[in-house]
Design a protein around this motif. Structure first.
Motif, short mmCIF file in Angstrom:
data_model
loop_
_atom_site.label_atom_id
_atom_site.label_comp_id
_atom_site.label_asym_id
_atom_site.label_seq_id
_atom_site.Cartn_x
_atom_site.Cartn_y
_atom_site.Cartn_z
N ARG A 46 0.83 -1.21 0.00
CA ARG A 46 0.00 0.00 0.00
C ARG A 46 0.86 1.25 0.00
NH1 ARG A 46 -4.43 -1.22 4.68
NH2 ARG A 46 -2.58 -0.96 5.95
N PHE A 47 2.09 1.12 0.54
CA PHE A 47 2.94 2.29 0.73
C PHE A 47 4.38 1.83 0.90
CE2 PHE A 47 4.96 5.27 3.78
CZ PHE A 47 4.88 6.44 3.05
N VAL A 48 5.32 2.65 0.43
CA VAL A 48 6.75 2.38 0.60
C VAL A 48 7.42 3.68 1.05
CG1 VAL A 48 8.89 1.63 -0.51
CG2 VAL A 48 6.71 0.70 -1.28
N ALA A 49 8.25 3.58 2.09
CA ALA A 49 9.03 4.74 2.56
C ALA A 49 10.50 4.36 2.53
CB ALA A 49 8.61 5.13 3.97
N LEU A 50 11.33 5.28 2.05
CA LEU A 50 12.76 5.00 1.98
C LEU A 50 13.56 6.30 1.98
CD1 LEU A 50 13.59 3.86 -1.64
CD2 LEU A 50 11.35 4.58 -0.95
N PRO A 51 14.87 6.19 2.28
CA PRO A 51 15.69 7.39 2.42
C PRO A 51 16.24 7.91 1.09
CG PRO A 51 16.97 5.46 2.99
CD PRO A 51 15.58 4.98 2.67
N GLY A 52 15.64 8.96 0.57
CA GLY A 52 16.14 9.58 -0.65
C GLY A 52 17.31 10.50 -0.33
N GLU A 53 18.02 10.92 -1.33
CA GLU A 53 19.17 11.80 -1.10
C GLU A 53 18.76 13.14 -0.49
OE1 GLU A 53 23.00 10.91 -3.69
OE2 GLU A 53 21.50 12.09 -4.74
N LEU A 67 9.59 8.36 -11.37
CA LEU A 67 10.74 8.98 -10.72
C LEU A 67 11.91 8.02 -10.75
CD1 LEU A 67 11.96 11.05 -8.55
CD2 LEU A 67 10.89 9.58 -6.85
N ILE A 68 13.10 8.55 -10.97
CA ILE A 68 14.33 7.79 -10.79
C ILE A 68 15.24 8.68 -9.95
CG2 ILE A 68 16.40 6.82 -11.86
CD1 ILE A 68 14.73 6.11 -14.27
N THR A 69 15.76 8.12 -8.84
CA THR A 69 16.63 8.89 -7.97
C THR A 69 17.56 7.96 -7.20
OG1 THR A 69 16.66 10.63 -6.27
CG2 THR A 69 15.03 8.88 -5.99
N ARG A 70 18.60 8.54 -6.66
CA ARG A 70 19.50 7.77 -5.80
C ARG A 70 18.92 7.76 -4.40
NH1 ARG A 70 25.38 10.05 -7.40
NH2 ARG A 70 24.52 11.80 -6.27
N GLU A 107 4.02 -4.84 8.08
CA GLU A 107 5.16 -4.11 7.53
C GLU A 107 6.35 -5.02 7.33
OE1 GLU A 107 5.86 -0.82 10.21
OE2 GLU A 107 4.61 0.48 8.98
N GLU A 108 7.09 -4.73 6.29
CA GLU A 108 8.34 -5.42 5.99
C GLU A 108 9.43 -4.35 5.97
OE1 GLU A 108 10.62 -8.74 4.98
OE2 GLU A 108 8.45 -8.80 5.20
N PHE A 109 10.58 -4.68 6.57
CA PHE A 109 11.71 -3.75 6.58
C PHE A 109 12.89 -4.38 5.85
CE2 PHE A 109 9.24 -2.15 10.06
CZ PHE A 109 9.45 -0.78 10.01
N VAL A 110 13.57 -3.56 5.06
CA VAL A 110 14.78 -4.00 4.37
C VAL A 110 15.82 -2.90 4.52
CG1 VAL A 110 15.80 -4.66 2.16
CG2 VAL A 110 13.44 -5.32 2.67
N PHE A 111 17.03 -3.26 4.94
CA PHE A 111 18.12 -2.30 4.98
C PHE A 111 18.79 -2.27 3.61
CE2 PHE A 111 22.68 -1.58 5.13
CZ PHE A 111 22.69 -0.28 5.58
N VAL A 112 19.03 -1.06 3.09
CA VAL A 112 19.78 -0.92 1.84
C VAL A 112 20.97 -0.01 2.10
CG1 VAL A 112 17.86 -1.36 0.26
CG2 VAL A 112 18.29 0.97 1.02
N ALA A 113 22.08 -0.34 1.47
CA ALA A 113 23.30 0.47 1.61
C ALA A 113 23.38 1.48 0.48
CB ALA A 113 24.53 -0.44 1.63
N LEU A 170 16.45 4.12 -6.96
CA LEU A 170 15.01 3.90 -6.87
C LEU A 170 14.39 4.27 -8.20
CD1 LEU A 170 12.25 3.59 -5.34
CD2 LEU A 170 12.45 6.04 -4.84
N GLU A 171 13.57 3.36 -8.72
CA GLU A 171 12.76 3.67 -9.90
C GLU A 171 11.30 3.51 -9.51
OE1 GLU A 171 11.74 2.38 -14.49
OE2 GLU A 171 12.88 1.00 -13.24
N VAL A 172 10.52 4.54 -9.78
CA VAL A 172 9.09 4.50 -9.49
C VAL A 172 8.32 4.67 -10.79
CG1 VAL A 172 7.18 5.61 -8.26
CG2 VAL A 172 9.46 5.53 -7.21
#
Length: 138
Positions: free
Chosen positions: A21-28, A41-44, A59-65, A69-71
C-alpha cells in the motif's frame, strides 16, 4: 484497495517482491513516500531502512546500503549493492563493522582511504539505525 508492486533487489538476490500500500525510503534529499499511481521517478537513495506497508497492513523492513530507486505508477524497484531483510540484520556484526570503520577513519593515510572509511562508517551507522527501527516495530 490500491496497491503497488515492490521489488527490492541486491547484487546477489531478490530480497523482496510483492504488493504494498505504501513504501518509505531514504532519498538523497530526504525521506520519500510512495503510494500507488505515484509520478514516475528515478533517484538515488541513501543507506537506510526501506519500510514496506503490505496490503494486509503488516510491515516489511529491508536495509539498503544506498542505491537507485525507480518509481512507475504501478511499480517500485529498489536496486542496491547490499540489501538485508530486517529480520536478518545482525546487531553484533554491525557494531563490530562500525568500530572497524571508525578505526580505519583514524588511520586513513590518503584521501581515498578517508573517503572509503567515511562511506563504510555511514553505511554501518545507517544499518544500526535500521536495526533499531526494525526492533521497535516487532
Amino acid at each position: 484497495m490500491n496497491t503497488i508492486h515492490v521489488d527490492v533487489v541486491s547484487a546477489e538476490e531478490s530480497i523482496f517482491s510483492g504488493e504494498a500500500r505504501f513504501v518509505a525510503l531514504p532519498g538523497e534529499s530526504g525521506e520519500l513516500g510512495i503510494f500507488p499511481r505515484h509520478t514516475p521517478l528515478i533517484t538515488r537513495i541513501k543507506p537506510g531502512s526501506v519500510r514496506i506497508e503490505m496490503a494486509d497492513g503488516s510491515e516489511e523492513f529491508v536495509f539498503v546500503a544506498g542505491g537507485i530507486l525507480e518509481v512507475q505508477p504501478n511499480c517500485v524497484t529498489v536496486l542496491s549493492d547490499t540489501a538485508i531483510r530486517g529480520a536478518d540484520l545482525d546487531a553484533e556484526k554491525a557494531e563490530k563493522a562500525k568500530l572497524e570503520a571508525e578505526e580505519a577513519l583514524k588511520n586513513a593515510k590518503s584521501e581515498v582511504d578517508l573517503a572509503r572509511a567515511q562511506s563504510e562508517l555511514a553505511v554501518m551507522a545507517a544499518q544500526i539505525a535500521a536495526l533499531r527501527k526494525f526492533r521497535q516495530k516487532r
